[in-house]
Design an enzyme around this catalytic site. Structure first.
Site, PDB file in Angstrom:
ATOM      1  N   SER A  43      39.388  -9.834  17.184  1.00  0.00           N
ATOM      2  CA  SER A  43      39.560  -8.391  17.424  1.00  0.00           C
ATOM      3  C   SER A  43      39.926  -8.171  18.884  1.00  0.00           C
ATOM      4  CB  SER A  43      38.255  -7.645  17.146  1.00  0.00           C
ATOM      5  OG  SER A  43      37.866  -7.801  15.811  1.00  0.00           O
ATOM      6  N   GLU A  51      38.264  -5.548  23.635  1.00  0.00           N
ATOM      7  CA  GLU A  51      37.055  -6.302  23.295  1.00  0.00           C
ATOM      8  C   GLU A  51      36.899  -7.592  24.102  1.00  0.00           C
ATOM      9  OE1 GLU A  51      34.263  -8.742  21.019  1.00  0.00           O
ATOM     10  OE2 GLU A  51      36.384  -9.134  21.147  1.00  0.00           O
ATOM     11  N   ARG A  84      28.708  -5.065  20.568  1.00  0.00           N
ATOM     12  CA  ARG A  84      29.625  -5.938  21.326  1.00  0.00           C
ATOM     13  C   ARG A  84      29.380  -5.869  22.837  1.00  0.00           C
ATOM     14  NH1 ARG A  84      30.649  -7.547  16.874  1.00  0.00           N
ATOM     15  NH2 ARG A  84      32.677  -8.301  16.174  1.00  0.00           N
TER      16      ARG A  84
END
Ligand code: EPU
Length: 342
Positions: A242, A338, A168
């Site tokens: 998320s 995130e 990520r």
């Protein structure tokens, strides 16, 4: 080149799926790489920051807003640039809708992005956070990308290895954040079928539904169904998927934690580190389904925060702090947000 319309003082919440935050000082929309370059160049010349916005599904804005120009990327394009017996290489405009491209590519029988089906947002956002799901990430298929580089004031090509991809993460949200405006990506997909072993939840779905022919479309349909069940539709319930990254910890720390929490799930990341599902940590900390400051911790997936009735970024920030503190106090693990923040 057409003169770009620049609007002032635009509420960002109308452009972000979390439906929160202040205003952008300026906003414009670009439809070509020349327009994007011109908009970035103007911003740099005037000493203001630029931020390239795709679908707004992985970005949150602070209440004070963005004191620069938000450039909405609508650069389209779908071009096959190489084709051989094993693979097809395609160049996609950064403003294309990601899932429409996944549908088209899997429909062509190509393998490599099918597990990343039903992810909201645009193509250009995919490399920024190294989008991933069900065992695939964009770093696995991306050959190169084109971007406007505000440092050299040129359109440049970056190879996969230049992008600093990690879980990520990439240079575009790391140490080069604010430097590049991505205009297209080039990905190489394969003509062979998706190969097991698949991610556990995906295999379970395939087995339960008697699916044994693993075509790209069959995998796409399975992933779409799983996501539909677990992830709230941002069009109906404001959220950014998320909200936290999964936690990466040292193996010795995991061994310690397993003494108290023998059921803690983990995935090996090489010899020294392990990834822990943050959804599990938040659930075990007793927060799943709770509403904090108008933000609901999703009852089907504790990694997702839904804006039920929060009226500002500060509500979200208060909820975030409480969740981070509870997880830290319970497990001594520091979890991280995130979505990008402007
Ligand atoms: N879990 C719980 N409780 C929860 C949620 C998860 O116990 O409320 C545990 C379960 O043990 C489950 C494990 O966490 O087996 C993993 O959960 P899941 O398969 O749902 O995936 P995730 O780790 O929560 C990640 C990505 C998702 C991606 C899925 C599937 C991140 C931050 N998230 O979620 O990506 O779709 O894997 O591959 O890595 C996104 O980035 O927005 C996103 C949705």
């Amino acid at each position: 080149m057409a003169v770009m319309d620049v609007h002032t003082n635009i509420p960002l919440k109308n452009y972000l799926t979390m439906k929160l935050g202040g205003s952008a000082r300026f906003m414009t929309t670009v439809t070509s790489s020349d327009e994007l370059a011109a908009a970035c160049k103007n911003a740099t010349a005037q000493g203001i920051r630029f931020f390239i916005l795709g679908g707004g599904s992985n970005v949150i804005a602070r209440d004070e807003g963005f004191d620069g120009i938000v450039i909405r990327n609508r650069i389209l394009g779908f071009e096959i640039i190489a084709d051989d017996s094993a693979s097809t290489t395609v160049k996609l405009g950064a403003g294309e809708n990601w899932d429409e491209m996944v549908a088209k590519l899997t429909g062509m029988g190509l393998t490599g992005v099918e597990a990343m089906s039903a992810i909201p947002g645009t193509v250009g956002a995919a490399p920024v956070q190294n989008v991933g799901a069900y065992g695939q990430e964009i770093a696995d298929t991306l050959v190169s990308l084109e971007a406007y580089d505000s440092v050299s004031d040129k359109l440049v090509t970056l190879q996969n290895a230049d992008c600093g991809f990690a879980y990520r993460h990439s240079i575009f949200r790391g140490d080069q954040a604010g430097r590049y405006g991505i205009t297209s990506i080039t990905i190489r997909l394969y003509k062979s079928s998706p190969q097991p072993p698949f991610y556990e939840a995906l295999q379970k779905y395939l087995d339960e539904n008697g699916i044994t022919l693993y075509t790209p479309t069959a995998i796409r349909d399975a992933v779409t169904a799983i996501r539909k069940d677990k992830l709230p539709d941002p069009k109906l319930l404001p959220n950014t998927g998320s909200f936290f990254k999964n936690a990466i910890i040292e193996k010795w720390q995991l061994d310690e934690l397993h003494k108290t929490w023998p059921d803690m799930p983990s995935f090996d990341l090489g010899e020294k580190q392990a990834k822990i599902p943050t959804g599990w940590l938040i659930e075990q900390a007793g927060l799943k389904g709770q509403v904090l400051h108008g933000m609901k911790i999703h009852d089907k997936n504790a990694l997702v925060l839904i804006n039920e009735s929060a009226s500002s970024y500060s509500d979200l920030a208060a909820a975030r702090s409480e969740i981070i503190a509870k997880v830290r106090d319970t497990f001594r693990i520091q979890i991280e947000q995130e979505p990008l923040e402007i």
